[in-house]
Design a protein around this motif. Structure first.
Motif, PDB file in Angstrom:
ATOM      1  N   HIS A 101    -115.190  -0.899 102.498  1.00 37.16           N
ATOM      2  CA  HIS A 101    -116.004  -1.111 103.705  1.00 37.16           C
ATOM      3  C   HIS A 101    -115.216  -1.775 104.827  1.00 37.16           C
ATOM      4  O   HIS A 101    -115.650  -1.729 105.986  1.00 37.16           O
ATOM      5  CB  HIS A 101    -117.222  -1.971 103.373  1.00 37.16           C
ATOM      6  CG  HIS A 101    -118.279  -1.261 102.594  1.00 37.16           C
ATOM      7  ND1 HIS A 101    -118.807  -0.042 102.976  1.00 37.16           N
ATOM      8  CD2 HIS A 101    -118.934  -1.605 101.450  1.00 37.16           C
ATOM      9  CE1 HIS A 101    -119.735   0.330 102.106  1.00 37.16           C
ATOM     10  NE2 HIS A 101    -119.829  -0.589 101.178  1.00 37.16           N
ATOM     11  N   ASP A 119    -121.117  -4.974 102.220  1.00 29.16           N
ATOM     12  CA  ASP A 119    -120.723  -4.303 103.460  1.00 29.16           C
ATOM     13  C   ASP A 119    -121.110  -5.211 104.621  1.00 29.16           C
ATOM     14  O   ASP A 119    -122.292  -5.337 104.961  1.00 29.16           O
ATOM     15  CB  ASP A 119    -121.424  -2.953 103.571  1.00 29.16           C
ATOM     16  CG  ASP A 119    -121.042  -2.196 104.842  1.00 29.16           C
ATOM     17  OD1 ASP A 119    -120.188  -2.701 105.604  1.00 29.16           O
ATOM     18  OD2 ASP A 119    -121.597  -1.112 105.069  1.00 29.16           O
ATOM     19  N   GLU A 171    -123.277  -3.789 107.377  1.00 27.55           N
ATOM     20  CA  GLU A 171    -124.708  -3.849 107.069  1.00 27.55           C
ATOM     21  C   GLU A 171    -125.254  -5.257 107.314  1.00 27.55           C
ATOM     22  O   GLU A 171    -126.345  -5.428 107.883  1.00 27.55           O
ATOM     23  CB  GLU A 171    -124.972  -3.449 105.620  1.00 27.55           C
ATOM     24  CG  GLU A 171    -126.445  -3.518 105.255  1.00 27.55           C
ATOM     25  CD  GLU A 171    -126.723  -3.425 103.766  1.00 27.55           C
ATOM     26  OE1 GLU A 171    -127.876  -3.116 103.407  1.00 27.55           O
ATOM     27  OE2 GLU A 171    -125.806  -3.690 102.962  1.00 27.55           O
ATOM     28  N   ARG A 185    -125.642  -5.808 111.030  1.00 29.47           N
ATOM     29  CA  ARG A 185    -126.708  -4.958 111.578  1.00 29.47           C
ATOM     30  C   ARG A 185    -128.075  -5.525 111.228  1.00 29.47           C
ATOM     31  O   ARG A 185    -128.962  -5.634 112.091  1.00 29.47           O
ATOM     32  CB  ARG A 185    -126.560  -3.533 111.045  1.00 29.47           C
ATOM     33  CG  ARG A 185    -127.518  -2.536 111.700  1.00 29.47           C
ATOM     34  CD  ARG A 185    -127.304  -1.118 111.198  1.00 29.47           C
ATOM     35  NE  ARG A 185    -127.638  -0.968 109.797  1.00 29.47           N
ATOM     36  CZ  ARG A 185    -126.775  -0.691 108.820  1.00 29.47           C
ATOM     37  NH1 ARG A 185    -125.487  -0.535 109.088  1.00 29.47           N
ATOM     38  NH2 ARG A 185    -127.177  -0.571 107.569  1.00 29.47           N
ATOM     39  N   GLU A 186    -128.276  -5.878 109.965  1.00 27.46           N
ATOM     40  CA  GLU A 186    -129.576  -6.411 109.552  1.00 27.46           C
ATOM     41  C   GLU A 186    -129.811  -7.807 110.132  1.00 27.46           C
ATOM     42  O   GLU A 186    -130.934  -8.145 110.507  1.00 27.46           O
ATOM     43  CB  GLU A 186    -129.659  -6.436 108.029  1.00 27.46           C
ATOM     44  CG  GLU A 186    -129.632  -5.055 107.385  1.00 27.46           C
ATOM     45  CD  GLU A 186    -130.695  -4.136 107.968  1.00 27.46           C
ATOM     46  OE1 GLU A 186    -131.865  -4.555 108.069  1.00 27.46           O
ATOM     47  OE2 GLU A 186    -130.362  -2.995 108.351  1.00 27.46           O
ATOM     48  N   ARG A 234    -126.866   3.069 113.538  1.00 31.00           N
ATOM     49  CA  ARG A 234    -126.437   3.862 112.386  1.00 31.00           C
ATOM     50  C   ARG A 234    -125.587   3.003 111.452  1.00 31.00           C
ATOM     51  O   ARG A 234    -124.999   2.005 111.893  1.00 31.00           O
ATOM     52  CB  ARG A 234    -125.634   5.083 112.851  1.00 31.00           C
ATOM     53  CG  ARG A 234    -126.484   6.105 113.583  1.00 31.00           C
ATOM     54  CD  ARG A 234    -125.650   7.300 114.048  1.00 31.00           C
ATOM     55  NE  ARG A 234    -126.509   8.290 114.707  1.00 31.00           N
ATOM     56  CZ  ARG A 234    -126.054   9.359 115.349  1.00 31.00           C
ATOM     57  NH1 ARG A 234    -124.735   9.580 115.431  1.00 31.00           N
ATOM     58  NH2 ARG A 234    -126.897  10.211 115.914  1.00 31.00           N
ATOM     59  N   PRO A 235    -125.483   3.388 110.198  1.00 30.48           N
ATOM     60  CA  PRO A 235    -124.704   2.572 109.242  1.00 30.48           C
ATOM     61  C   PRO A 235    -123.203   2.653 109.420  1.00 30.48           C
ATOM     62  O   PRO A 235    -122.461   1.986 108.721  1.00 30.48           O
ATOM     63  CB  PRO A 235    -125.126   3.118 107.875  1.00 30.48           C
ATOM     64  CG  PRO A 235    -125.598   4.509 108.141  1.00 30.48           C
ATOM     65  CD  PRO A 235    -126.216   4.479 109.508  1.00 30.48           C
ATOM     66  N   SER A 261    -121.079   5.026 108.698  1.00 35.02           N
ATOM     67  CA  SER A 261    -120.453   5.523 107.478  1.00 35.02           C
ATOM     68  C   SER A 261    -119.152   6.271 107.745  1.00 35.02           C
ATOM     69  O   SER A 261    -118.357   6.468 106.818  1.00 35.02           O
ATOM     70  CB  SER A 261    -121.429   6.439 106.732  1.00 35.02           C
ATOM     71  OG  SER A 261    -122.603   5.736 106.394  1.00 35.02           O
TER      72      SER A 261
END
Length: 436
Positions: free
Chosen positions: A122, A340, A343, A346-347, A403-404, A406
């Motif tokens: 990641h 990650d 993530e 983002r959260e 978006r994640p 990825s």
């Protein structure tokens, strides 16, 4: 992104430009050209300086990320030991049962290595893991992590901290645990609850035990990393006492306090007093928003009313260094996650409102935890730093956060990292069950 990936791979260690990149600078996105030479950032130049090179077309570049609070020894046991109630007490009971039944050196090493491989893929460059330090198991676990640290050197800087209830350090066991931490170059850590309890009102013996805990660290020159007030109980007020104790004792090491959830439910005057005491003591705060939101205020059949996180904006306004981290991964304390840090950020933005404006909050997953962990040269994009970078196609923050990511490209020393996320099926034989 595949075109960019291929172009960097073709550079094969030769100097090259990453042209038209957006980096976070002084709390805002700035467009620059980045020169990579000999695995390092040779220059950050104004946009348009590069006459050739690899264009990112305004895509963002972040430094390798730093995860300052994890639990690799617990990671990925959920398929084998679920949390039946999903709350804090259920998590403690489930981990205790699994620890007693299944935690061998081989089991711990396999699960921790799996988690490190995920973090590495990641784009994480440094991790601190708390290690359940109960005797006699700690005599097995700490050498396992020392071996992992050596094996992962040069890929992920792995740090360790002990974790056990405060009263475990009160007698001879505390001396042995502190010696074990010193021997393996870790930080001395504990939780401010007592054995068998939760984070609630402070018992009468709390302060003498806290002073003794500080003395263990002082005698060995150890930093502290503490789990504090991880509940919605307004009687959980250990954070203030830790700060006052550190100031009174003129503690010379670093102190990081994690969770600190109950502070957001305290009266404003007490919260302000506590934050002022933290600032005076120079204590760092690390927040675990995904895990705490998962565990706190959970009751069957009732919608949670509280997010379970602490006063991050007020702390930062007071000058405290505040970090964000993963905490638990697929274990009874948090059933999800993959180490990650993209993530996590983002959260955290959604949970903690780290936007409007974004400001310098991205530093909370890079430069700030690196500083709190004493890691020089980590978490920053600057001339001379190793080119451990993460490239994104996203330009603005709403693109990045929506978006994640990825398709991100991870660079290590300027080269494309080809590491893949490990398959959960690898853990089936370790756990003895599948799937989770």
């Amino acid at each position: 992104m595949q075109t960019i990936r291929s172009a960097i791979a073709e550079a094969a260690g030769s100097p090259y430009w990453l042209a038209d990149a957006r980096i976070i600078q002084d709390g805002a996105l700035a467009r620059v050209d980045i020169r990579i030479e000999d695995g390092r950032i040779a220059a950050l130049a104004p946009l348009g300086t590069a006459t050739g090179g690899i264009s990112l077309d305004g895509g963002q570049v972040w430094p390798g990320l730093v995860d300052g609070h994890t639990h690799l020894d617990k990671g990925h046991i959920w398929p084998r030991m679920k949390n039946a109630t999903g709350d804090f007490a259920g998590a403690i009971a489930a981990v205790m049962a699994d620890r007693g039944a299944a935690w061998t050196a081989e089991d711990i090493a396999a699960r921790a290595d799996f988690a490190l491989r995920a973090a590495y893929a990641h784009g994480t460059v440094a991790i601190r893991s708390h290690i359940d330090s109960y005797l006699p198991l700690a005599r097995t676990t700490w050498p396992v992590f020392a071996e992992l640290r050596a094996r992962w050197a040069g890929r992920i800087a792995l740090q360790m901290s002990s974790i056990a209830p405060l009263d475990r350090f009160a007698g001879p066991e505390g001396d042995e645990l502190a010696d074990l931490v010193q021997k393996h170059g870790g930080a001395l850590g504990m939780v401010t609850r007592l054995t068998g309890g939760i984070h609630a009102a402070l018992p009468a013996e709390f302060q003498p035990m806290l002073d003794h805990f500080f003395s263990l660290a002082e005698a060995r020159g150890l930093d502290l990393d503490l789990h504090v007030d991880e509940s919605g109980e307004t009687g959980a007020r250990a954070l203030r006492e830790i700060a006052l104790t550190a100031t009174r004792r003129k503690f010379k090491g670093r102190i990081q306090c994690g969770h600190c959830c109950s502070l957001s439910l305290q009266p404003d005057e007490f919260a302000q007093e506590t934050i002022a005491a933290l600032a005076e003591a120079g204590i760092d705060i690390i927040v675990l928003p995904m895990c705490n939101m998962y565990l706190q205020d959970r009751m069957p059949g009732r919608t949670p009313r509280w997010r379970g996180v602490t006063l991050v904006h007020e702390m930062r306004a007071a000058g405290l260094r505040v970090s964000l981290a993963s905490d638990n991964t697929r274990d009874p304390f948090y059933a999800y996650g993959d180490l990650d840090m993209v993530e996590v950020y983002r959260e955290a933005t959604r949970i903690l409102h780290l936007d409007h404006p974004m400001g310098a909050w991205p530093d909370a997953v890079s430069a700030i935890p690196a500083e709190a962990m004493g890691l020089k040269g980590y978490g920053r994009i600057q001339a001379g730093a190793t080119a451990d970078l993460i490239l994104f196609s996203a330009r603005g923050m709403t693109e990045w956060l929506s978006r994640p990511q990825s398709d991100r490209i991870v660079l290590r020393a300027g080269r494309v990292l080809e590491a893949k996320l490990p398959d959960y099926r690898e853990l089936d034989a370790v756990l003895g069950v599948s799937p989770g």
